[in-house]
Each structure stands twice: as C-alpha cells, then as structure tokens.
Write an enzyme that holds these catalytic residues in place. Sequence first.
Site, PDB file in Angstrom:
ATOM      1  N   ASP A  56      34.808  34.530  46.601  1.00  0.00           N
ATOM      2  CA  ASP A  56      36.133  34.922  46.117  1.00  0.00           C
ATOM      3  C   ASP A  56      36.271  36.441  46.155  1.00  0.00           C
ATOM      4  O   ASP A  56      35.276  37.161  46.060  1.00  0.00           O
ATOM      5  CB  ASP A  56      36.327  34.523  44.648  1.00  0.00           C
ATOM      6  CG  ASP A  56      36.202  33.045  44.416  1.00  0.00           C
ATOM      7  OD1 ASP A  56      36.392  32.270  45.366  1.00  0.00           O
ATOM      8  OD2 ASP A  56      35.906  32.686  43.257  1.00  0.00           O
TER       9      ASP A  56
HETATM   10  N1  URA Z   1      31.911  29.902  43.051  1.00  0.00           N
HETATM   11  C1  URA Z   1      33.047  30.540  42.734  1.00  0.00           C
HETATM   12  O1  URA Z   1      33.749  30.113  41.821  1.00  0.00           O
HETATM   13  N2  URA Z   1      33.394  31.622  43.425  1.00  0.00           N
HETATM   14  C2  URA Z   1      32.645  32.147  44.415  1.00  0.00           C
HETATM   15  O2  URA Z   1      33.014  33.167  45.006  1.00  0.00           O
HETATM   16  C3  URA Z   1      31.458  31.490  44.736  1.00  0.00           C
HETATM   17  C4  URA Z   1      31.111  30.371  44.039  1.00  0.00           C
END
Ligand code: URA
Length: 234
Positions: free
Chosen positions: A106
């Site tokens: 993310d």
């Molecule tokens: N889980 C998440 O919620 N976000 C990420 O970026 C990676 C794993």
Amino acid sequence: MPMLRADQLLSRFGFCSRRESSAWLHAERLSAAGVIIDRPEKRIDPTSVLVDGKPLEFPEGMLLAYHKPTGVTCSHNPSEAPLIYDILPPAWMRRQPPPETIGRLDKETSGLILLTDNGAFVHRWSSPRHETAKTYEVTVDADIPPDLVAIFASGTLLLDGESKPCRPATLTLTSPRTATVRLLEGRYHQVRRMFAAHSLTVTRLHRSGVGALTLDGIPEGTWREVQPVDIDGP
Ligand code: URA
C-alpha cells in the site's frame, strides 16, 4: 543466457526500437570481444556485449529488493503519483519487458518490495502455492488483545466481504500496541483487514522480510540486486 539478435538486444535492453537499431549498428556502437557488430541478425550473448563501450546492466535479467518509503505507490496510474516506476532509473523502464513489482505494498506501507523483469519470478513469489512468508511490523491504535494470537493462528479469521478464511498466520506481540505478523498469503490490504476484523486500526505497517530476505543493508529509498536463493533460502 540465450543469445539474442543484435536488433532484439538493443530493444530488449531499452536502447532503441528494433526499427531504429540499424542506425545504432551502422554507427558501430555495439561490439563483442573487440569485434564491431553491425548486422541486425547477428546473434550475441548479452553478458559479453558492449554498447558504447559499456557492458549491459543486468544482462541476465533483474531481481531487485527495494526499500520502499511510505507515500510511494506500486502502480502505473499517474493519478496515484509518486509512483515506484518514476523513481527507478528511466533506462530500466525502457527495457522490454520493464521491471515490475512482485505483488504490491500500500502507499502508506513501507518496506521490502521485490522488482523483476522476469515473469516466472513474478509468478513464483506471488503464487500462494509457493508459500513465501512475508513478515510485517505493525503498530495499531489500541492494545492488542492477547487472544488475537490464537485467532490469527486458527485459520478461521474472515476478512470483511470474503467467505474463505485467512490461512493460519503468526502474530507475535512486541508491546501492547505493536506486533510482528508472518503471513503465507497476500490478499488485498490483508494485514490492515485482519486487524480491522477485530476493531483495530493499523497506524504503521512495515514489511521487514520476504522469505529469507530482509532489509539489512538496504537503507530506505534504495535497492540492491538479489538472487533467488536470498529469498528461498539455502
Ligand atoms: N497488508 C496490508 O494491509 N498492506 C500492505 O501493504 C501489505 C500487506
């Protein structure tokens, strides 16, 4: 490494299109073992060719570990800038195929993301069947109930909107509001959603490892070439 036609090599490694290659060859910009290569159909080994006197970068393909800062998006969509692909050297992005991330983090997640131009590698480390563990350091907005350790491990935790439970995951509490989570799968926003399923909001998320690989020696915002064995382990 397979031999490539000189015109294919120039386009594969991002120097020019195949159509433009005759000008490069005419200008005597390619050589191997001291011999000028001036025919487009001449087959050459990417590991031994020189272009403008320099060896190719990653002649056998790229596999990189990048320490992503928060605020950078693993996407090609310009509306989500700054993009990870704008940070990489432009010459790498002109390669055919260009490097892509293996899975995504993310925008607000920092940490280890792999990049490669090898489709087989993308499949290998993003396929759930390959069972590559991903390790995350998590901070949440309230104290973590100790029974969450057993819930994460149970293989019964359901994410909002999904009917298939998450695979067993390892949750290790490191303080009342921080923990390490180890997952064998990578669903959309999985870590945030696993905590959200128990009314906790993740306020910081950092991926510290993928398989056997960690970010040791890779400062934030930098990358390093790695080998498959660094991820899979010996
Ligand atoms: N889980 C998440 O919620 N976000 C990420 O970026 C990676 C794993």
